[in-house]
Design an enzyme around this catalytic site. Sequence first.
Site, mmCIF file in Angstrom:
data_model
loop_
_atom_site.group_PDB
_atom_site.id
_atom_site.type_symbol
_atom_site.label_atom_id
_atom_site.label_comp_id
_atom_site.label_asym_id
_atom_site.label_seq_id
_atom_site.Cartn_x
_atom_site.Cartn_y
_atom_site.Cartn_z
ATOM 1 N N HIS A 190 -56.135 92.698 -11.436
ATOM 2 C CA HIS A 190 -56.139 93.926 -10.641
ATOM 3 C C HIS A 190 -57.280 93.849 -9.648
ATOM 4 O O HIS A 190 -58.405 93.477 -10.003
ATOM 5 C CB HIS A 190 -56.315 95.163 -11.534
ATOM 6 N N ASP A 203 -52.136 110.313 -15.502
ATOM 7 C CA ASP A 203 -52.896 109.805 -14.359
ATOM 8 C C ASP A 203 -52.387 110.402 -13.057
ATOM 9 O O ASP A 203 -53.176 110.739 -12.177
ATOM 10 C CB ASP A 203 -52.815 108.281 -14.283
ATOM 11 N N ARG A 248 -57.650 115.363 -8.511
ATOM 12 C CA ARG A 248 -58.905 114.747 -8.044
ATOM 13 C C ARG A 248 -58.935 114.682 -6.528
ATOM 14 O O ARG A 248 -59.968 114.909 -5.905
ATOM 15 C CB ARG A 248 -59.055 113.339 -8.626
ATOM 16 N N SER A 283 -58.492 105.800 -14.670
ATOM 17 C CA SER A 283 -57.232 105.755 -13.933
ATOM 18 C C SER A 283 -56.690 104.323 -13.877
ATOM 19 O O SER A 283 -55.530 104.065 -14.211
ATOM 20 C CB SER A 283 -57.458 106.301 -12.515
ATOM 21 N N LYS A 327 -53.565 102.534 -16.668
ATOM 22 C CA LYS A 327 -52.320 101.960 -16.156
ATOM 23 C C LYS A 327 -52.225 100.475 -16.489
ATOM 24 O O LYS A 327 -51.161 99.982 -16.849
ATOM 25 C CB LYS A 327 -52.237 102.187 -14.638
#
Lengths: 461, 461
Positions: free
Chosen positions: B92, B182, B189, B204, B208
């Site tokens: 990621h 989320d 947010r 967050s 995921k």
Amino acid sequence: MNSQTPIHATDVIRHKRDGLSLTTEEIQHFIRGVADQSNPGAPTDAQIAALLMAIFLRGLNPQELADLTSAMRFSGEVFDAAPLHTFTIDKHSTGGVGDKTSLLITPILAAAGLAHPTPAGIPGICVPMISGRSLGHTGGTLDKLETIPGFNTQLSLQQFFDTLKSCGASLIGQTPTLVPADRLLYALRDHTATVESPFLITASIMSKKLAESLNALVLDVKTGSGAFMKSYDDSKHLANLMVQTGTLAGTRTVALLTAMDQPLGRFSGNWVEVWECVDIMQGTRHPMSADLIELTNILSGWMLHLAGQSDTPEAGAILSNEILRSGAAYKAWLKIVAAHNGDISVFEKPAAFHKPFTTRVLNAPTAGYLASMDCTEVGWAVQRMGAGRLKPGGPVSAHAGLEMHSKLGEKIEAGQPLITLFSENESLLAEPYEMLLNTLKITPTPPAPQPLVREVITASA
Amino acid sequence: MNSQTPIHATDVIRHKRDGLSLTTEEIQHFIRGVADQSNPGAPTDAQIAALLMAIFLRGLNPQELADLTSAMRFSGEVFDAAPLHTFTIDKHSTGGVGDKTSLLITPILAAAGLAHPTPAGIPGICVPMISGRSLGHTGGTLDKLETIPGFNTQLSLQQFFDTLKSCGASLIGQTPTLVPADRLLYALRDHTATVESPFLITASIMSKKLAESLNALVLDVKTGSGAFMKSYDDSKHLANLMVQTGTLAGTRTVALLTAMDQPLGRFSGNWVEVWECVDIMQGTRHPMSADLIELTNILSGWMLHLAGQSDTPEAGAILSNEILRSGAAYKAWLKIVAAHNGDISVFEKPAAFHKPFTTRVLNAPTAGYLASMDCTEVGWAVQRMGAGRLKPGGPVSAHAGLEMHSKLGEKIEAGQPLITLFSENESLLAEPYEMLLNTLKITPTPPAPQPLVREVITASA
């Protein structure tokens, strides 16, 4: 506000989150949206809650607090006392147990105002008091007044104005059009754990008091076991914020930090508190009412001083006591109650109007000195006897409450009556009795005496 | 959770507000209510916003962050890779400009997995990559993939499973049922100024990623002028939080802090980035792609090492480069694209598929060395040429973007082409051209060279 740079709610939140100072325009824009949700760009509940938490944790500087208070004050209708051409003054207490000074202070100040009319024949001092109801463990002035048959606390602002003009004082409840932003913010604070912020408390109290169009304001900030603020420093911080905010708004503001370690005066409840005040105004001074009379004269003394009726607060307290003793306060009281459509015949025999279904006496389990109590617990006991609400908007019992037979520091014999409990419902006495029994502390030696007024906060302090 | 003591949202907010540690039960209860608003006692938007702001300002300890991440991860459906009996790993990136490593890493790892099948004939390594779209100034893997005609990023979890089973990698978008908490928290947010919290960012991202059922995870945390986190310390803090959280959840997690001071590789945009990757996989290595290939091999090297294919990350990087050079990655790429219904014929002449309506070349105004740029500004320029969205859910241009002709540190002649801008709309070139011209700094002396990888964060660090 510069139309070239629109203000976004998210930016206002971000600035406070990062510890920056909000501008007057940012605060005004945000609060305008709170009060008018149809406004384009009005903040959502989530945005309001985020800002409240950011304020809770970051605080507000004096200018921001003044701006927030002002934006809330002008979020709806504002009472305009200017056409009276008189001196307007009010007293506000942060809430206590047995605290009934408003019922004595309003007639004392009204009597002083009636004795010194303006050239137009209007009382020279007016007290436009907008009061609240029972909250948490504390009693509410409106709930006490409404035990007087017929007494109407829901006057329109025009009726309020007319009552002030004729009587020098009027006591009403919050109207839907005054300070609507506070109602919305308070509802959100209540369920987002942002109630206890001294900044948000100050803005809430002062926006409503300043909406009364006041020349001067005396604040009774409670400290001790029965106060909402648990430490002396917290109470003092709140007092300083309120004085600073009132002063910045152009209202002469003084705060007294006063003891709330035991119920004030003889009775705590609703009608019983009216009864105690009527006794005093009629000239009967029960020994248990001594602290109530003392605090009333001190607070009224400051108000009379600020209103130009005495050279010093101390001289004002003496004048206040004379107004009580002379019967002038009682005369003003009858006039105020009648103007509110109240039945003044109940004051002829106030003790006879007290009709609890059942009573119970709490006797001292041991000999010694009455040393301390958790006065918040005492307040909750009073509420649970029926003087408070089981749910919002519900009824309160006129006759529930308690009578103190001893005060802190007194010598106690074993078995001597300490407190009489009253209720309209037998089943509501057992738990409060246990609560009171458990919280009263009797010690072999006397506790150190505590002054009623701990400190006075003025703008120059 | 003890049924004797119900958990109230207001208490959870109060505890975090006061800097206390939240219990696992408090966090689970709150997030369960966020994901299921029909739940009795579900928090309101205002309560959620108040908690988000309290977390923003108070932070979370490692156990609280692990609990929040876990509660979010399990707030909806979770992808279950266990029946594959294979090693699952993902990469990621926190987002950059021209960052297309996902398009190379997935086929490299898939090729390694296909070369080492399990006893059941399934690739020995699988990359279940759930990606995002263009956000702010950064590009999105889904937007790039969808420029391939027919490429379907909206597979069901069953199709995702089947694609992994046959290809060793699959790239899809977030589904409505995965990590619903989320989505709700992010929407709040976004308008309550609570996006930039490293704790909330970690929860967050990691909720995921962990919902992908991973054995291991490599994080590419960007630092520099094109990163979301503006300081090196902020990037490192985020990297540490993510590694700590992944490790506590039982996933081997490594983070690399990598430079994002200029666009990565040759092209930035959508199709142009696919083209650059296809060139590399086909064996054509353009000089401007050198940094992209280096970072790809380093990240893939770590992944191959964690998957047991190499003794060290460095050996993994060499293996990664061999997989690229051998054509095995390209073969796996064609298999993955075909499994997603993509038209692989466009890869035959990728340059011919690039059809900008208009181009403009930015030439060096002076001679010297290309010293620096605000890479976030470069990212915004790419977005405004049409590669990003004007509004949420809107289309992106397949062919907008830019080509770098020089990299930081290179010697420049006056008038030499530095960047070519592409757009499908002539009117979208003027502003990006000015943005790029203003942000490129050319100096008489060369800047200090910067490494691509600044630091590696492992659980033991």
